[in-house]
Design an enzyme around this catalytic site. Structure first.
Site: not given
Ligand code: CMP
Length: 143
Positions: A9, A49, A57, A85, A91, A102, A112, A115, A126
């Site tokens: 990211k 997404y 969010f 994963r 996450t 992470r 984080n 992805h 994807e």
């Molecule tokens: P990702 O695995 O890319 O998939 C969805 C993303 O949403 C996740 O990683 C996080 O980076 C993001 N995400 C999840 N929860 C929140 C949150 N509460 N606020 C902001 N981003 C979030």
């Protein structure tokens, strides 16, 4: 052979973590079959997404993922979806154990680092969204 979609990211790219992350998956024994540094258009971010579009969010997520270049990759190998994963960690970096990407490099959930597809269906979707069947190589290696 199983394939997954992984993406460093904008925070990971700006913190110079591309090499570190690629190295982890290489050393594990997976094969990189596609990669590109790219700026994600807003429409692609919204589609990628899409499952989160009702979340509070969502706007923040799309703004962040389009805020700078990402490094999009396709990796292959046995059980690569689930193993990647595990290597990424939880996450939310605060729950990710040390030794995971992470856990070692992240602090907050919105930034984080990486992805990764969470299922074979997501991986196919994807990879299709980001690579459209182009730019992937095929090779065999017996190691
Ligand atoms: P990702 O695995 O890319 O998939 C969805 C993303 O949403 C996740 O990683 C996080 O980076 C993001 N995400 C999840 N929860 C929140 C949150 N509460 N606020 C902001 N981003 C979030």
């Amino acid at each position: 052979m199983e394939k997954t979609f992984l993406m460093v990211k904008p925070d990971g790219v700006q913190r110079n973590l591309i090499g570190e992350i690629v190295s982890r998956f290489e050393r594990k024994g997976f094969q990189l079959v596609g990669a590109k540094l790219m700026q994600i258009p807003t429409e692609l971010a919204q589609e990628h997404y899409g499952e989160h579009k009702e979340r509070p969010f969502f706007g923040e997520l799309v703004d962040f993922i389009t805020s700078g270049p990402v490094f999009a990759m396709v990796w292959q190998g046995e059980n690569v979806i689930a193993t990647a994963r595990q290597m990424m960690g939880a996450t939310n970096p605060k729950d990710a154990i040390t030794g995971t990407i992470r856990g070692d490099f992240g602090v907050i959930v919105g930034k984080n680092i990486i992805h990764g597809s969470d299922s074979p269906e997501s991986a196919e979707r994807e990879i299709g969204l980001f690579f459209k069947g182009e730019g992937l190589v095929e090779y065999k290696r017996d190691v």
